[in-house]
Design a protein around this motif. Structure first.
Motif, PDB file in Angstrom:
ATOM      1  N   GLY A  90     -13.200   7.148  -4.548  1.00 53.19           N
ATOM      2  CA  GLY A  90     -14.590   6.927  -4.898  1.00 53.19           C
ATOM      3  C   GLY A  90     -14.925   5.458  -5.036  1.00 53.19           C
ATOM      4  O   GLY A  90     -14.090   4.654  -5.445  1.00 53.19           O
ATOM      5  N   SER A  91     -16.130   5.108  -4.666  1.00 55.34           N
ATOM      6  CA  SER A  91     -16.591   3.729  -4.833  1.00 55.34           C
ATOM      7  C   SER A  91     -16.988   3.516  -6.284  1.00 55.34           C
ATOM      8  O   SER A  91     -17.135   4.447  -7.054  1.00 55.34           O
ATOM      9  N   GLY A  92     -17.160   2.264  -6.625  1.00 56.54           N
ATOM     10  CA  GLY A  92     -17.494   1.909  -7.995  1.00 56.54           C
ATOM     11  C   GLY A  92     -16.336   1.248  -8.702  1.00 56.54           C
ATOM     12  O   GLY A  92     -16.442   0.857  -9.862  1.00 56.54           O
ATOM     13  N   HIS A  93     -15.222   1.101  -8.016  1.00 55.92           N
ATOM     14  CA  HIS A  93     -14.031   0.460  -8.574  1.00 55.92           C
ATOM     15  C   HIS A  93     -13.726  -0.831  -7.819  1.00 55.92           C
ATOM     16  O   HIS A  93     -12.590  -1.261  -7.758  1.00 55.92           O
ATOM     17  N   GLU A  94     -14.722  -1.426  -7.175  1.00 55.43           N
ATOM     18  CA  GLU A  94     -14.487  -2.571  -6.311  1.00 55.43           C
ATOM     19  C   GLU A  94     -13.785  -3.694  -7.070  1.00 55.43           C
ATOM     20  O   GLU A  94     -14.071  -3.895  -8.241  1.00 55.43           O
ATOM     21  N   PRO A  95     -12.861  -4.392  -6.406  1.00 51.10           N
ATOM     22  CA  PRO A  95     -12.562  -4.373  -4.977  1.00 51.10           C
ATOM     23  C   PRO A  95     -11.502  -3.356  -4.574  1.00 51.10           C
ATOM     24  O   PRO A  95     -10.918  -3.465  -3.503  1.00 51.10           O
ATOM     25  N   SER A  96     -11.253  -2.385  -5.427  1.00 58.18           N
ATOM     26  CA  SER A  96     -10.244  -1.380  -5.093  1.00 58.18           C
ATOM     27  C   SER A  96     -10.470  -0.835  -3.694  1.00 58.18           C
ATOM     28  O   SER A  96     -11.592  -0.691  -3.241  1.00 58.18           O
ATOM     29  N   HIS A  97      -9.416  -0.542  -3.016  1.00 58.55           N
ATOM     30  CA  HIS A  97      -9.360  -0.002  -1.662  1.00 58.55           C
ATOM     31  C   HIS A  97      -9.718  -1.052  -0.622  1.00 58.55           C
ATOM     32  O   HIS A  97      -8.832  -1.687  -0.083  1.00 58.55           O
ATOM     33  N   ALA A  98     -10.978  -1.255  -0.340  1.00 55.38           N
ATOM     34  CA  ALA A  98     -11.379  -2.157   0.753  1.00 55.38           C
ATOM     35  C   ALA A  98     -10.949  -3.593   0.489  1.00 55.38           C
ATOM     36  O   ALA A  98     -10.695  -4.352   1.430  1.00 55.38           O
TER      37      ALA A  98
END
Length: 164
Positions: free
Chosen positions: A65-73
Motif C-alpha cells: 500500500g502507498s502512504g509509506h513513502e519512500p517505501s518500495h519505489a
C-alpha cells in the motif's frame, strides 16, 4: 482549517507520487502502462538482449500500500529492487499489477532468465495478492518465489512503564 498533509487530491495521490518520481529520476525509472508499477530503466531492454538484467541476476520485486513513502519505489536501483508495485493508500496492489511487474522484469528460465523473488510484507492483503500472482506466474513458466518479511515493530509499553 489548516492543512495537515501535502496532498492535492487523495484520490490522485498515488498517481502524483509516481509522476513526481518519474520527473525526479527520468533516466532511472519507467512506469508500466495501466498499472501503478515502477521498474528500473535497465528493464527496457529486449528479452533477447544479452544485457537484460534478468539474464545475469534474480529480479527483486516488492510493493504494498502507498502512504509509506519512500517505501518500495524509493528502493529501486542497481543491486537493489528491480521494481515496485504500488497499491492505493494503505491498500494492497492488485494481482494484475503484481503479475504485470513479474512479466516486466523476469524472463522464463527456458529463455535464460534467473527468476524473480517477491519480497512481501506480513500484511494479509499483500500475502494474498502476491501469493496469487506468484502462482499465476509459475503457471506461465516463470521461476518465481516469495518471501514474507515482518517490517512492523511493536513496543510493549507495559515493560517500559515498569522500568520507570
Amino acid at each position: 482549517m489548516k492543512p495537515k498533509k501535502f496532498l492535492n487530491d487523495p484520490a490522485k495521490a498515488v498517481d502524483e507520487f509516481i509522476a513526481g518520481l518519474l520527473l525526479q529520476y527520468p533516466n532511472h525509472l519507467r512506469k508500466l502502462a495501466n498499472h501503478h508499477v515502477l521498474v528500473h530503466s535497465s528493464f527496457s531492454t529486449s528479452r533477447e538482449d544479452a544485457a537484460h538484467p534478468n539474464k545475469s541476476n534474480v529480479s527483486l520485486l516488492s510493493g504494498g500500500g502507498s502512504g509509506h513513502e519512500p517505501s518500495h519505489a524509493g528502493y529501486i536501483g542497481s543491486n537493489m529492487l528491480s521494481g515496485a508495485i504500488l497499491g492505493g493508500i494503505f491498500a494492497s496492489p492488485s494481482v494484475a499489477a503484481i503479475l504485470a511487474a513479474i512479466r516486466a522484469v523476469t524472463i522464463p528460465t527456458t529463455d535464460g532468465g534467473k527468476g524473480c523473488l517477491l519480497i512481501v510484507k506480513n500484511y494479509t492483503g499483500d500475502r494474498l495478492n502476491f501469493g496469487m500472482a506468484c502462482e499465476l506466474a509459475k503457471a506461465e513458466g516463470y521461476d518465481v518465489s516469495m518471501v514474507v518479511v515482518a517490517d512492523d515493530c511493536e513496543f510493549m509499553m507495559n515493560v517500559y512503564l515498569l522500568l520507570d
